[in-house]
Design a protein around this motif. Structure first.
Motif, PDB file in Angstrom:
ATOM      1  N   SER A 128      75.903  44.937 114.380  1.00 49.19           N
ATOM      2  CA  SER A 128      76.501  43.766 115.017  1.00 49.19           C
ATOM      3  C   SER A 128      75.493  42.963 115.837  1.00 49.19           C
ATOM      4  O   SER A 128      75.764  41.831 116.222  1.00 49.19           O
ATOM      5  N   LYS A 129      74.343  43.537 116.106  1.00 54.74           N
ATOM      6  CA  LYS A 129      73.309  42.818 116.847  1.00 54.74           C
ATOM      7  C   LYS A 129      72.634  41.756 115.990  1.00 54.74           C
ATOM      8  O   LYS A 129      71.960  40.869 116.517  1.00 54.74           O
TER       9      LYS A 129
ATOM     10  N   LEU B 275      62.319  54.549 104.803  1.00 50.16           N
ATOM     11  CA  LEU B 275      62.691  53.179 104.444  1.00 50.16           C
ATOM     12  C   LEU B 275      61.986  52.177 105.333  1.00 50.16           C
ATOM     13  O   LEU B 275      61.533  51.125 104.863  1.00 50.16           O
ATOM     14  N   LEU B 276      61.879  52.485 106.623  1.00 48.04           N
ATOM     15  CA  LEU B 276      61.190  51.594 107.546  1.00 48.04           C
ATOM     16  C   LEU B 276      59.749  51.366 107.098  1.00 48.04           C
ATOM     17  O   LEU B 276      59.259  50.230 107.107  1.00 48.04           O
ATOM     18  N   GLN B 277      59.085  52.414 106.704  1.00 47.15           N
ATOM     19  CA  GLN B 277      57.706  52.288 106.229  1.00 47.15           C
ATOM     20  C   GLN B 277      57.660  51.525 104.908  1.00 47.15           C
ATOM     21  O   GLN B 277      56.773  50.696 104.678  1.00 47.15           O
ATOM     22  N   TYR B 278      58.641  51.771 104.051  1.00 49.93           N
ATOM     23  CA  TYR B 278      58.685  51.164 102.722  1.00 49.93           C
ATOM     24  C   TYR B 278      58.808  49.639 102.797  1.00 49.93           C
ATOM     25  O   TYR B 278      58.135  48.913 102.056  1.00 49.93           O
ATOM     26  N   ILE B 279      59.670  49.146 103.685  1.00 47.22           N
ATOM     27  CA  ILE B 279      59.913  47.708 103.734  1.00 47.22           C
ATOM     28  C   ILE B 279      58.792  46.942 104.442  1.00 47.22           C
ATOM     29  O   ILE B 279      58.834  45.712 104.528  1.00 47.22           O
TER      30      ILE B 279
ATOM     31  N   ASN C 255      68.035  54.370 116.235  1.00 45.51           N
ATOM     32  CA  ASN C 255      66.820  53.719 116.695  1.00 45.51           C
ATOM     33  C   ASN C 255      65.987  53.216 115.514  1.00 45.51           C
ATOM     34  O   ASN C 255      65.474  52.087 115.526  1.00 45.51           O
ATOM     35  N   THR C 256      65.889  54.034 114.470  1.00 44.92           N
ATOM     36  CA  THR C 256      65.132  53.631 113.282  1.00 44.92           C
ATOM     37  C   THR C 256      65.852  52.512 112.532  1.00 44.92           C
ATOM     38  O   THR C 256      65.216  51.581 112.028  1.00 44.92           O
ATOM     39  N   LEU C 257      67.184  52.598 112.448  1.00 46.18           N
ATOM     40  CA  LEU C 257      67.957  51.552 111.778  1.00 46.18           C
ATOM     41  C   LEU C 257      67.748  50.202 112.453  1.00 46.18           C
ATOM     42  O   LEU C 257      67.613  49.168 111.788  1.00 46.18           O
ATOM     43  N   ASP C 258      67.718  50.200 113.778  1.00 47.38           N
ATOM     44  CA  ASP C 258      67.485  48.966 114.513  1.00 47.38           C
ATOM     45  C   ASP C 258      66.128  48.365 114.129  1.00 47.38           C
ATOM     46  O   ASP C 258      66.001  47.149 113.953  1.00 47.38           O
TER      47      ASP C 258
ATOM     48  N   GLU D 180      62.988  44.374 111.123  1.00 45.40           N
ATOM     49  CA  GLU D 180      61.942  44.068 110.137  1.00 45.40           C
ATOM     50  C   GLU D 180      62.490  43.182 109.016  1.00 45.40           C
ATOM     51  O   GLU D 180      61.847  42.211 108.601  1.00 45.40           O
ATOM     52  N   ILE D 181      63.688  43.506 108.540  1.00 43.57           N
ATOM     53  CA  ILE D 181      64.300  42.686 107.480  1.00 43.57           C
ATOM     54  C   ILE D 181      64.537  41.268 107.969  1.00 43.57           C
ATOM     55  O   ILE D 181      64.223  40.292 107.277  1.00 43.57           O
ATOM     56  N   ARG D 182      65.054  41.139 109.186  1.00 39.64           N
ATOM     57  CA  ARG D 182      65.340  39.809 109.713  1.00 39.64           C
ATOM     58  C   ARG D 182      64.061  39.024 110.038  1.00 39.64           C
ATOM     59  O   ARG D 182      64.073  37.796 110.061  1.00 39.64           O
TER      60      ARG D 182
END
Length: 278
Positions: free
Chosen positions: A232-233, A126-130, A179-182, A187-189
């Motif tokens: 929450s960050k 997903l990280l690569q996709y976005i 770590n990947t979710l962060d 990236e989204i933000r």
């Protein structure tokens, strides 16, 4: 003599008024409390209530939760795995479809949904996709972003959860996922600073023995809890819990594969997301 009485009377009234004003300020400060650090991802100045009134938050900095608050089309972008795709729903809607239908009832404007969910997707994928320009364009234009990811990471990385859940392996997988979710949220933000992000929490669909069930639930609860801490960050970002929905309704909410939700299960998730959005 009369003039002296007048002066002392004026001083007394002024003192009482000042005391009342200070007391009111203290009460307001106690009621409002400090702004939570989790509402902003970076350092910020803590203004007093009076300063906040003098410097009101600009309307454009507050995300529109309802389509009725948006001029023109209301855009939803759904990112993630098979839950976002709607796998298992005999109606083909998934939670994205049900959520879109409910939000459409709130406005005469058009609600446009782009479902970018991919079956089997894991967090690194997903990280690569976005990071692709096409997906970033969709994220920038979104008024609402939904996200489901982590289920495949956990199932494939924590050992045979259907037989013998492995807490040690799950912890290692969890750390990698967080770590990947962060990085995903960052990236989204970077593309969209304000629009709400609703993250679908994980649930346990597997019927396990008592000891295995307890171990699996501990793994799942910690996974969701740590995920919520990462969320929450970032402001306007929330985990939508689903475990309780399937704990009490697994026979009614699961599809024939006993893993994905069915239509009723997805609708229950969508209605909870709608509540959190409101």
């Amino acid at each position: 003599m009369q003039r002296g009485k007048t002066i002392w009377y004026t001083i007394a009234v002024t003192s009482v008024a000042s005391l009342l004003l200070l007391s009111s300020g203290a009460i307001l400060a106690f009621q409002n409390g400090p702004t939570s650090a989790t509402e902003n991802s970076g350092p910020h100045r803590q203004d007093s209530p009076a300063a906040q009134q003098m410097n009101p938050v600009k309307e454009e900095s507050i995300p529109a939760a309802s389509p009725a608050d948006v001029k023109g089309d209301y855009r939803i972008v759904a990112l993630g795995d098979s839950l976002t795709r709607g796998a298992g729903d005999e109606t083909g809607q998934g939670y994205v479809g049900y959520l879109t239908t409910e939000l459409q009832k709130m406005t005469k404007n058009k609600v446009i949904t782009t479902n970018l969910g991919i079956n089997g997707m894991k967090a690194p994928e997903l990280l690569q996709y976005i990071q692709s320009p096409e997906v970033q364009k969709e994220i920038k234009a979104a008024h609402l972003i939904t996200l489901s990811i982590g289920g495949n990471d956990l199932v494939r990385g924590a050992g045979p959860v259907t037989t013998t859940p492995n807490p040690g392996l799950a912890k290692q997988t969890q750390d990698q996922f967080l770590n990947t979710l962060d990085q995903i949220l960052k990236e989204i933000r970077s593309q969209n600073e304000q629009s709400p992000i609703l993250f679908v929490g994980l649930y346990n669909p597997f019927p396990l023995s008592d000891d295995q069930q307890k171990t699996a639930l501990r793994i799942l609860e910690e996974w969701n809890s740590k995920t919520s801490q990462v969320l929450s960050k970032y402001q306007h970002t929330l985990l939508v819990p689903t475990q309780d929905l399937f704990t009490w309704n697994s026979s009614k909410f699961l599809a024939a594969d006993n893993f994905h939700p069915n239509g009723q299960g997805y609708k229950a998730i969508a209605m909870r997301m709608l509540q959190d959005l409101k």
